[in-house]
Structure formats: structure tokens, C-alpha cells
Design a protein around this motif. Structure first.
Motif: not given
Length: 151
Positions: A66-75
Motif C-alpha cells: 500500500v505504501g509507507n503508512t496507511p492512507p488518510q481516511p477519505s472516500s
């Protein structure tokens, strides 16, 4: 380990599979092209008044980076495509960035907690967030996530 060319081919195949599935469901969609693209797939409603930008991750394995960190919450929708090496049909796991954040954040927080306990300092390096198929299972074929956004 897969070559860079094979990773690229799997990634492009996944994006095209996603577009095909959206088209099959009556949604206008297109793969974006380029080396520095900011969107993998774009979906548009029938009167072109709503656009959804879709992040696509594809793998022959049962996990996706996914990447380095969880994605920021969004739709924003994320679609994880499993492309079996045996030629079986692909499988699709459709999550919003918020759902993905909720799935990945506990593991990320636990990693950081253990790192701090072991090293006595906060983790400041680049992480490696992955989602496994078992974690995405509840989101298999939840195309409604996208269909509702462009309705």
C-alpha cells in the motif's frame, strides 16, 4: 522475485481488468497512462458530472503493498486485484481509503509500539504497509463503493 517488467505488466493488467469490470457495470472508465500519473483509473457518471479517481494495486500474490503508512481516511476507492498465476479470473477487493486506513492502522500502530519498546525511540523511518487478502476478504466485489459515488 519478479522483474520490474513483470511488476509493470501485472500492474497494467490489473488496471485494465478494473476498467473492464466497471464498463461491464455500465460505468465509463479509463486507465490513465504515463510514468508519473496521479491516478490509475478514472470513472465518470453518465452525464459527466461526477468523477471518481481510483487507486489500483495488482498482485499475483495474496498481498499488496500500500505504501509507507496507511492512507488518510477519505472516500477515495482503492481496488486490490488478485491476478492468479494459473490463469484463473482475477478477484477484486474494493475499499475506500477510510476502510483501508481502518484495516491497516492497528497493525501499523502495533509495529510502531514494538519498535519503540525494542529501541527506546519512535520509529521515524519509512514503513511498509501491506494488506493481505484475508484482511480484504470482506470487501470482495463491493463495487457499490464506486457505483454509489458516481450515481
Amino acid at each position: 522475485m519478479a522483474s520490474q517488467a513483470e511488476k509493470y505488466s501485472v500492474g497494467m493488467a490489473g488496471e485494465h481488468f478494473v476498467v473492464a469490470e466497471l464498463l461491464r457495470r455500465g460505468v465509463s472508465a479509463s486507465v490513465t497512462m504515463g510514468n508519473a500519473k496521479r491516478a490509475d483509473v478514472i470513472a465518470v457518471n453518465t452525464d459527466s458530472t461526477k468523477v471518481v479517481i481510483i487507486e489500483v494495486k495488482s498482485s499475483k500474490n495474496k498481498e499488496w503493498l500500500v505504501g509507507n503508512t496507511p492512507p488518510q481516511p477519505s472516500s477515495q476507492p482503492w481496488i486490490f486485484v488478485h491476478i492468479p498465476a494459473d490463469g484463473s479470473p482475477p478477484r477484486y477487493f474494493v475499499l475506500t481509503a477510510k476502510e483501508l486506513h481502518d484495516v491497516l492502522s492497528p497493525g501499523d500502530a502495533e509495529y510502531r509500539r514494538k519498535f519503540h519498546a525494542k529501541h527506546g525511540v519512535e520509529f521515524t523511518g519509512k514503513g511498509l504497509c501491506k494488506i493481505k487478502m484475508v484482511e480484504a476478504q470482506a470487501f470482495e466485489n463491493t463495487w457499490k463503493t464506486i457505483l454509489d459515488q458516481i450515481a
